[in-house]
Design a protein around this motif. Structure first.
Motif, PDB file in Angstrom:
ATOM      1  N   TRP A   1      10.865 -19.581  17.309  1.00  0.00           N
ATOM      2  CA  TRP A   1      10.297 -19.216  16.008  1.00  0.00           C
ATOM      3  C   TRP A   1       8.908 -18.606  16.149  1.00  0.00           C
ATOM      4  CZ3 TRP A   1      12.293 -24.475  13.849  1.00  0.00           C
ATOM      5  CH2 TRP A   1      13.647 -24.318  13.484  1.00  0.00           C
TER       6      TRP A   1
ATOM      7  N   HIS B   1       6.593 -16.359  13.422  1.00  0.00           N
ATOM      8  CA  HIS B   1       6.234 -17.405  12.479  1.00  0.00           C
ATOM      9  C   HIS B   1       4.969 -18.139  12.941  1.00  0.00           C
ATOM     10  CE1 HIS B   1       9.852 -16.756  10.237  1.00  0.00           C
ATOM     11  NE2 HIS B   1      10.619 -16.977  11.294  1.00  0.00           N
TER      12      HIS B   1
ATOM     13  N   LEU C   1      15.855 -19.035   9.206  1.00  0.00           N
ATOM     14  CA  LEU C   1      15.408 -19.485  10.526  1.00  0.00           C
ATOM     15  C   LEU C   1      16.553 -19.469  11.533  1.00  0.00           C
ATOM     16  CD1 LEU C   1      13.063 -22.423   9.441  1.00  0.00           C
ATOM     17  CD2 LEU C   1      12.402 -20.168  10.316  1.00  0.00           C
TER      18      LEU C   1
END
Length: 215
Positions: free
Chosen positions: A19, A24, A162
């Motif tokens: 991620w 992110h 996600l």
């Protein structure tokens, strides 16, 4: 997205790294802040305490601790996860590849009861952490499918995003009341992989042969 990760183990490392690489803003939190800092440096994230991770995770908080500690850790996050999406990737697997939760509420439901102000989504629990480190997890040209169980539409939409950031495809597993089925599936598959050395993927036929819609 702003993602908090509560935990410093292998799932925190694998998912957090992917991620963070996807752009992110990730903060890793743990009881051992030195360990959290070391993991954060390794994956390109920030570090803090468990509550720091909950506060940071405006969009999502991943609960990435062993199931034995999960309910207590979730309860300890308290009001910091109010209105947040809390992702439960734990597996309550006992010796003999049985469920620690027995016939009672699922792990996800117990976590949700400990933090009723959060929206719990069950997912990412069917694969070893090494799978989540693959870029992407594609097998025979087919992206890995990730079943999700949850009751909140907005939380599920966040987690589906996600999942796609990992190069995987989200699958609707139903409400949180079905999380126990997902956890039992994990226990069964782990038993096949570890206990029998079986290729668990081979136990189900492709969709076109599954009898869907057959009379």
């Amino acid at each position: 997205m702003r993602i908090g990760i509560a935990g410093t183990g292998s799932m925190a490392r694998a998912l957090g790294a992917r991620w963070a690489r996807a752009g992110h803003d990730v903060l890793v939190g743990g009881r051992d802040t030195d360990r959290a800092a070391a993991l954060a440096e390794r994956i390109g994230a920030r570090a803090g305490t468990l509550r720091d991770a909950a506060r940071h995770g405006r969009d999502a908080v991943l609960l990435a601790v062993p199931y034995a500690a999960a309910v207590g850790v979730a309860a300890g996050l308290g009001d910091t996860v109010r209105g947040r999406t809390l992702i439960d990737c734990t597996n309550p697997v006992a010796p003999g590849f049985l469920l620690e939760t027995g016939g009672g509420p699922s792990a996800a439901e117990r976590i949700a009861a400990a933090v009723p102000a959060a929206s719990v989504v069950k997912g990412f629990n069917l694969c070893h952490e090494s799978v989540w480190s693959l870029t992407p997890p594609v097998f025979g040209g087919r992206p890995l499918a990730v079943p999700l169980c949850g009751d909140d539409a907005a939380a599920l939409a966040t987690v589906r995003g996600l999942v796609r950031d990992l190069g995987c495809e989200p699958v609707n597993g139903g409400g949180l009341h079905r999380a126990g089925l997902l956890e039992a599936t994990a226990a069964f598959l782990i038993g096949l992989w570890v206990g029998e050395g079986a290729d668990a993927q081979a136990i189900a036929p492709p969709l076109e042969y599954a009898g869907v819609g057959a009379s």
